[in-house]
Scaffold this motif. Structure first.
Motif, PDB file in Angstrom:
ATOM      1  N   MET A  86       0.810  -1.184   0.000  1.00 28.74           N
ATOM      2  CA  MET A  86       0.000   0.000   0.000  1.00 28.74           C
ATOM      3  C   MET A  86       0.864   1.262   0.000  1.00 28.74           C
ATOM      4  O   MET A  86       0.519   2.243  -0.609  1.00 28.74           O
ATOM      5  CB  MET A  86      -0.945  -0.037   1.199  1.00 28.74           C
ATOM      6  CG  MET A  86      -2.025   1.021   1.131  1.00 28.74           C
ATOM      7  SD  MET A  86      -2.958   0.955  -0.381  1.00 28.74           S
ATOM      8  CE  MET A  86      -4.504   0.410   0.205  1.00 28.74           C
ATOM      9  N   ALA A  87       1.988   1.218   0.679  1.00 32.31           N
ATOM     10  CA  ALA A  87       2.889   2.365   0.702  1.00 32.31           C
ATOM     11  C   ALA A  87       3.477   2.613  -0.679  1.00 32.31           C
ATOM     12  O   ALA A  87       3.748   3.758  -1.057  1.00 32.31           O
ATOM     13  CB  ALA A  87       4.008   2.133   1.719  1.00 32.31           C
ATOM     14  N   PHE A  88       3.647   1.529  -1.455  1.00 29.85           N
ATOM     15  CA  PHE A  88       4.166   1.665  -2.811  1.00 29.85           C
ATOM     16  C   PHE A  88       3.202   2.477  -3.674  1.00 29.85           C
ATOM     17  O   PHE A  88       3.612   3.363  -4.420  1.00 29.85           O
ATOM     18  CB  PHE A  88       4.379   0.272  -3.409  1.00 29.85           C
ATOM     19  CG  PHE A  88       4.872   0.300  -4.823  1.00 29.85           C
ATOM     20  CD1 PHE A  88       6.148   0.719  -5.124  1.00 29.85           C
ATOM     21  CD2 PHE A  88       4.036  -0.089  -5.860  1.00 29.85           C
ATOM     22  CE1 PHE A  88       6.606   0.747  -6.430  1.00 29.85           C
ATOM     23  CE2 PHE A  88       4.477  -0.063  -7.166  1.00 29.85           C
ATOM     24  CZ  PHE A  88       5.770   0.353  -7.445  1.00 29.85           C
ATOM     25  N   LEU A  89       1.892   2.217  -3.568  1.00 32.75           N
ATOM     26  CA  LEU A  89       0.883   2.949  -4.328  1.00 32.75           C
ATOM     27  C   LEU A  89       0.799   4.402  -3.874  1.00 32.75           C
ATOM     28  O   LEU A  89       0.642   5.309  -4.689  1.00 32.75           O
ATOM     29  CB  LEU A  89      -0.479   2.273  -4.200  1.00 32.75           C
ATOM     30  CG  LEU A  89      -1.595   2.870  -5.043  1.00 32.75           C
ATOM     31  CD1 LEU A  89      -1.236   2.807  -6.520  1.00 32.75           C
ATOM     32  CD2 LEU A  89      -2.890   2.141  -4.789  1.00 32.75           C
ATOM     33  N   ALA A  90       0.927   4.632  -2.578  1.00 36.11           N
ATOM     34  CA  ALA A  90       0.891   5.995  -2.047  1.00 36.11           C
ATOM     35  C   ALA A  90       2.065   6.818  -2.574  1.00 36.11           C
ATOM     36  O   ALA A  90       1.948   8.025  -2.777  1.00 36.11           O
ATOM     37  CB  ALA A  90       0.904   5.958  -0.524  1.00 36.11           C
ATOM     38  N   ALA A  91       3.188   6.186  -2.828  1.00 38.81           N
ATOM     39  CA  ALA A  91       4.348   6.904  -3.347  1.00 38.81           C
ATOM     40  C   ALA A  91       4.202   7.229  -4.834  1.00 38.81           C
ATOM     41  O   ALA A  91       4.861   8.131  -5.340  1.00 38.81           O
ATOM     42  CB  ALA A  91       5.617   6.073  -3.130  1.00 38.81           C
ATOM     43  N   LEU A  92       3.325   6.504  -5.518  1.00 37.63           N
ATOM     44  CA  LEU A  92       3.180   6.694  -6.965  1.00 37.63           C
ATOM     45  C   LEU A  92       1.933   7.485  -7.371  1.00 37.63           C
ATOM     46  O   LEU A  92       1.673   7.635  -8.565  1.00 37.63           O
ATOM     47  CB  LEU A  92       3.149   5.331  -7.658  1.00 37.63           C
ATOM     48  CG  LEU A  92       4.460   4.564  -7.684  1.00 37.63           C
ATOM     49  CD1 LEU A  92       4.259   3.228  -8.355  1.00 37.63           C
ATOM     50  CD2 LEU A  92       5.527   5.366  -8.390  1.00 37.63           C
ATOM     51  N   TRP A  93       1.151   8.008  -6.444  1.00 34.78           N
ATOM     52  CA  TRP A  93      -0.094   8.666  -6.820  1.00 34.78           C
ATOM     53  C   TRP A  93       0.137   9.900  -7.683  1.00 34.78           C
ATOM     54  O   TRP A  93      -0.601  10.145  -8.627  1.00 34.78           O
ATOM     55  CB  TRP A  93      -0.946   9.009  -5.598  1.00 34.78           C
ATOM     56  CG  TRP A  93      -0.403  10.156  -4.768  1.00 34.78           C
ATOM     57  CD1 TRP A  93       0.443  10.081  -3.729  1.00 34.78           C
ATOM     58  CD2 TRP A  93      -0.690  11.539  -4.970  1.00 34.78           C
ATOM     59  NE1 TRP A  93       0.723  11.332  -3.252  1.00 34.78           N
ATOM     60  CE2 TRP A  93       0.035  12.254  -3.995  1.00 34.78           C
ATOM     61  CE3 TRP A  93      -1.464  12.258  -5.870  1.00 34.78           C
ATOM     62  CZ2 TRP A  93      -0.008  13.634  -3.896  1.00 34.78           C
ATOM     63  CZ3 TRP A  93      -1.503  13.633  -5.772  1.00 34.78           C
ATOM     64  CH2 TRP A  93      -0.782  14.313  -4.793  1.00 34.78           C
ATOM     65  N   LEU A  94       1.169  10.666  -7.402  1.00 35.98           N
ATOM     66  CA  LEU A  94       1.432  11.863  -8.191  1.00 35.98           C
ATOM     67  C   LEU A  94       1.901  11.511  -9.608  1.00 35.98           C
ATOM     68  O   LEU A  94       1.363  12.068 -10.578  1.00 35.98           O
ATOM     69  CB  LEU A  94       2.452  12.759  -7.483  1.00 35.98           C
ATOM     70  CG  LEU A  94       2.706  14.104  -8.166  1.00 35.98           C
ATOM     71  CD1 LEU A  94       1.427  14.915  -8.260  1.00 35.98           C
ATOM     72  CD2 LEU A  94       3.779  14.873  -7.414  1.00 35.98           C
ATOM     73  N   PRO A  95       2.844  10.592  -9.812  1.00 35.62           N
ATOM     74  CA  PRO A  95       3.199  10.230 -11.191  1.00 35.62           C
ATOM     75  C   PRO A  95       2.033   9.622 -11.981  1.00 35.62           C
ATOM     76  O   PRO A  95       1.884   9.877 -13.172  1.00 35.62           O
ATOM     77  CB  PRO A  95       4.317   9.203 -11.016  1.00 35.62           C
ATOM     78  CG  PRO A  95       4.896   9.475  -9.680  1.00 35.62           C
ATOM     79  CD  PRO A  95       3.761   9.981  -8.849  1.00 35.62           C
ATOM     80  N   ILE A  96       1.189   8.849 -11.303  1.00 34.74           N
ATOM     81  CA  ILE A  96       0.023   8.271 -11.987  1.00 34.74           C
ATOM     82  C   ILE A  96      -0.920   9.376 -12.437  1.00 34.74           C
ATOM     83  O   ILE A  96      -1.396   9.396 -13.580  1.00 34.74           O
ATOM     84  CB  ILE A  96      -0.696   7.255 -11.061  1.00 34.74           C
ATOM     85  CG1 ILE A  96       0.173   6.018 -10.855  1.00 34.74           C
ATOM     86  CG2 ILE A  96      -2.053   6.874 -11.625  1.00 34.74           C
ATOM     87  CD1 ILE A  96      -0.348   5.069  -9.783  1.00 34.74           C
ATOM     88  N   LEU A  97      -1.212  10.312 -11.565  1.00 34.93           N
ATOM     89  CA  LEU A  97      -2.108  11.415 -11.888  1.00 34.93           C
ATOM     90  C   LEU A  97      -1.536  12.286 -12.999  1.00 34.93           C
ATOM     91  O   LEU A  97      -2.238  12.639 -13.960  1.00 34.93           O
ATOM     92  CB  LEU A  97      -2.378  12.252 -10.636  1.00 34.93           C
ATOM     93  CG  LEU A  97      -3.348  13.415 -10.811  1.00 34.93           C
ATOM     94  CD1 LEU A  97      -4.741  12.897 -11.145  1.00 34.93           C
ATOM     95  CD2 LEU A  97      -3.389  14.255  -9.547  1.00 34.93           C
TER      96      LEU A  97
END
Length: 107
Positions: A1-12
């Motif tokens: 879950m921490a991995f997804l939280a770190a990638l939210w800005l690049p995904i957006l």
């Protein structure tokens, strides 16, 4: 879950970039330039349509017979041009009216 939280800005940011890039590509590149052509003798066709008294709506020409008598005498196959036509009133579309009516239908 921490991995997804770190990638939210690049995904957006990548989603926004892809949306903007695809919008520009579809506006600039000539993919659909020849999809719509002008009607030959447009003035004569428009005069005939005005004379027919069409109102706003969706129309089909060379339509199939309606009702129970699909086949029989006088119901020969129609040949020639077929198509669909959308008649709208002049001027810009009233988008708020359509959006409000569409949301009322969806709910």
């Amino acid at each position: 879950m921490a991995f997804l939280a770190a990638l939210w800005l690049p995904i957006l940011l990548s989603a926004v970039f892809v949306f903007v890039a695809s919008s520009i590509m579809h506006m600039v590149l000539p993919y659909h330039r020849n999809d719509y052509r002008q009607i030959p003798d447009e003035d004569k066709v428009l005069a005939a349509l005005r004379g027919a008294g069409l109102t706003r709506g969706l129309y089909v020409f060379r339509s199939a017979p309606q009702g129970h008598e699909v086949a029989g005498p006088g119901r020969e196959a129609k040949t020639g041009t077929v198509g669909f036509m959308t008649i709208m009133p002049s001027g810009p579309p009233a988008m708020p009216k359509f959006l409000i009516r569409g949301s009322a239908i969806a709910s």
